[in-house]
Design a protein around this motif. Structure first.
Motif, PDB file in Angstrom:
ATOM      1  N   ALA A  61       0.605  -1.142   0.140  1.00 29.88           N
ATOM      2  CA  ALA A  61       0.034   0.082  -0.103  1.00 29.88           C
ATOM      3  C   ALA A  61       0.268   1.079   0.050  1.00 29.88           C
ATOM      4  O   ALA A  61       0.192   2.733  -0.849  1.00 29.88           O
ATOM      5  CB  ALA A  61      -0.883   0.293   0.988  1.00 29.88           C
ATOM      6  N   MET A  62       2.234   1.024   0.702  1.00 33.70           N
ATOM      7  CA  MET A  62       2.929   2.538   0.734  1.00 33.70           C
ATOM      8  C   MET A  62       3.905   3.090  -0.650  1.00 33.70           C
ATOM      9  O   MET A  62       3.462   3.966  -1.506  1.00 33.70           O
ATOM     10  CB  MET A  62       4.497   2.046   2.056  1.00 33.70           C
ATOM     11  CG  MET A  62       3.252   2.156   3.482  1.00 33.70           C
ATOM     12  SD  MET A  62       4.425   1.866   4.332  1.00 33.70           S
ATOM     13  CE  MET A  62       5.582   3.371   4.368  1.00 33.70           C
ATOM     14  N   GLU A  63       4.106   1.649  -0.700  1.00 37.26           N
ATOM     15  CA  GLU A  63       4.111   1.595  -2.531  1.00 37.26           C
ATOM     16  C   GLU A  63       4.044   2.553  -3.623  1.00 37.26           C
ATOM     17  O   GLU A  63       3.701   3.459  -4.164  1.00 37.26           O
ATOM     18  CB  GLU A  63       4.999   0.105  -2.924  1.00 37.26           C
ATOM     19  CG  GLU A  63       6.102   0.658  -4.371  1.00 37.26           C
ATOM     20  CD  GLU A  63       6.157  -1.023  -4.355  1.00 37.26           C
ATOM     21  OE1 GLU A  63       6.543  -1.431  -6.233  1.00 37.26           O
ATOM     22  OE2 GLU A  63       6.780  -1.581  -3.788  1.00 37.26           O
ATOM     23  N   GLU A  64       2.299   1.609  -3.364  1.00 35.65           N
ATOM     24  CA  GLU A  64       1.043   2.279  -4.585  1.00 35.65           C
ATOM     25  C   GLU A  64       1.073   3.311  -4.355  1.00 35.65           C
ATOM     26  O   GLU A  64       0.466   4.151  -5.363  1.00 35.65           O
ATOM     27  CB  GLU A  64       0.243   1.256  -4.256  1.00 35.65           C
ATOM     28  CG  GLU A  64       0.524  -0.113  -4.759  1.00 35.65           C
ATOM     29  CD  GLU A  64      -1.097  -0.708  -4.827  1.00 35.65           C
ATOM     30  OE1 GLU A  64      -2.270  -0.192  -4.100  1.00 35.65           O
ATOM     31  OE2 GLU A  64      -1.216  -1.976  -4.798  1.00 35.65           O
ATOM     32  N   SER A  65       0.746   4.141  -2.511  1.00 35.16           N
ATOM     33  CA  SER A  65       0.638   5.691  -2.741  1.00 35.16           C
ATOM     34  C   SER A  65       2.139   6.409  -2.773  1.00 35.16           C
ATOM     35  O   SER A  65       2.161   7.790  -2.480  1.00 35.16           O
ATOM     36  CB  SER A  65       0.171   6.312  -1.203  1.00 35.16           C
ATOM     37  OG  SER A  65      -0.669   5.177  -1.189  1.00 35.16           O
ATOM     38  N   GLY A  66       3.632   5.811  -3.046  1.00 34.51           N
ATOM     39  CA  GLY A  66       4.610   6.160  -3.373  1.00 34.51           C
ATOM     40  C   GLY A  66       5.021   7.190  -1.972  1.00 34.51           C
ATOM     41  O   GLY A  66       6.029   7.997  -1.713  1.00 34.51           O
ATOM     42  N   ILE A  67       4.617   6.141  -0.785  1.00 37.88           N
ATOM     43  CA  ILE A  67       5.612   6.954   0.760  1.00 37.88           C
ATOM     44  C   ILE A  67       6.674   5.329   1.078  1.00 37.88           C
ATOM     45  O   ILE A  67       6.208   4.112   0.207  1.00 37.88           O
ATOM     46  CB  ILE A  67       4.119   6.259   1.448  1.00 37.88           C
ATOM     47  CG1 ILE A  67       2.866   7.048   0.773  1.00 37.88           C
ATOM     48  CG2 ILE A  67       4.628   6.392   2.569  1.00 37.88           C
ATOM     49  CD1 ILE A  67       1.671   7.408   2.084  1.00 37.88           C
ATOM     50  N   SER A  68       7.164   6.160   1.986  1.00 36.22           N
ATOM     51  CA  SER A  68       8.616   4.936   1.967  1.00 36.22           C
ATOM     52  C   SER A  68       8.990   5.524   3.663  1.00 36.22           C
ATOM     53  O   SER A  68       8.688   6.484   4.042  1.00 36.22           O
ATOM     54  CB  SER A  68       9.785   5.369   1.220  1.00 36.22           C
ATOM     55  OG  SER A  68       9.837   6.064   1.258  1.00 36.22           O
ATOM     56  N   TYR A  69       9.007   4.270   4.351  1.00 33.09           N
ATOM     57  CA  TYR A  69       9.979   4.372   5.772  1.00 33.09           C
ATOM     58  C   TYR A  69      10.873   5.471   6.130  1.00 33.09           C
ATOM     59  O   TYR A  69      11.418   6.192   4.748  1.00 33.09           O
ATOM     60  CB  TYR A  69      10.376   2.844   6.166  1.00 33.09           C
ATOM     61  CG  TYR A  69       9.000   2.050   6.264  1.00 33.09           C
ATOM     62  CD1 TYR A  69       8.149   2.783   7.762  1.00 33.09           C
ATOM     63  CD2 TYR A  69       9.374   0.652   5.329  1.00 33.09           C
ATOM     64  CE1 TYR A  69       7.137   0.889   7.424  1.00 33.09           C
ATOM     65  CE2 TYR A  69       7.738  -0.154   6.194  1.00 33.09           C
ATOM     66  CZ  TYR A  69       7.031  -0.211   6.889  1.00 33.09           C
ATOM     67  OH  TYR A  69       6.251  -0.381   7.372  1.00 33.09           O
ATOM     68  N   ALA A  70      10.338   5.996   7.102  1.00 30.76           N
ATOM     69  CA  ALA A  70      11.514   7.356   7.232  1.00 30.76           C
ATOM     70  C   ALA A  70      12.568   6.419   7.028  1.00 30.76           C
ATOM     71  O   ALA A  70      13.414   5.288   7.518  1.00 30.76           O
ATOM     72  CB  ALA A  70      11.005   7.880   8.965  1.00 30.76           C
ATOM     73  N   SER A  71      13.791   7.342   6.991  1.00 22.14           N
ATOM     74  CA  SER A  71      15.301   7.116   7.021  1.00 22.14           C
ATOM     75  C   SER A  71      15.495   6.182   8.467  1.00 22.14           C
ATOM     76  O   SER A  71      15.677   7.322   9.416  1.00 22.14           O
ATOM     77  CB  SER A  71      16.566   7.530   6.502  1.00 22.14           C
ATOM     78  OG  SER A  71      17.489   7.229   6.975  1.00 22.14           O
TER      79      SER A  71
END
Length: 77
Positions: A61-71
């Motif tokens: 879901a994050m990938e589809e929304s263009g969201i990634s975990y904080a460093s």
């Protein structure tokens, strides 16, 4: 009617996420994918109720929304 987040402009958690995973995230105050990204992948994976299927669903879901975990640079000394 589409599901609306309590956080306008933020992406709600995926609908198919299992109840134990939802409860684990809710207990941490996490309602959106953006909040999850800030919380961190390692901490999320250690929550009780977060199994490999839930982690995979959230990452997809994050990938589809263009969201990634904080460093996770580990800048804390």
């Amino acid at each position: 009617m589409p599901h609306k987040s309590n956080w306008p402009g933020h992406t709600p958690l995926p609908k198919g996420l299992a109840a134990p995973a939802r409860r684990a995230l809710a207990h941490q105050g996490i309602e959106t994918l953006e909040q999850l990204a800030e919380f961190g992948e390692l901490k999320a994976s250690k929550l009780h109720g977060m199994g490999p299927v839930a982690i995979a669903q959230l990452e997809e879901a994050m990938e589809e929304s263009g969201i990634s975990y904080a460093s996770a640079g580990g800048g804390e000394a």
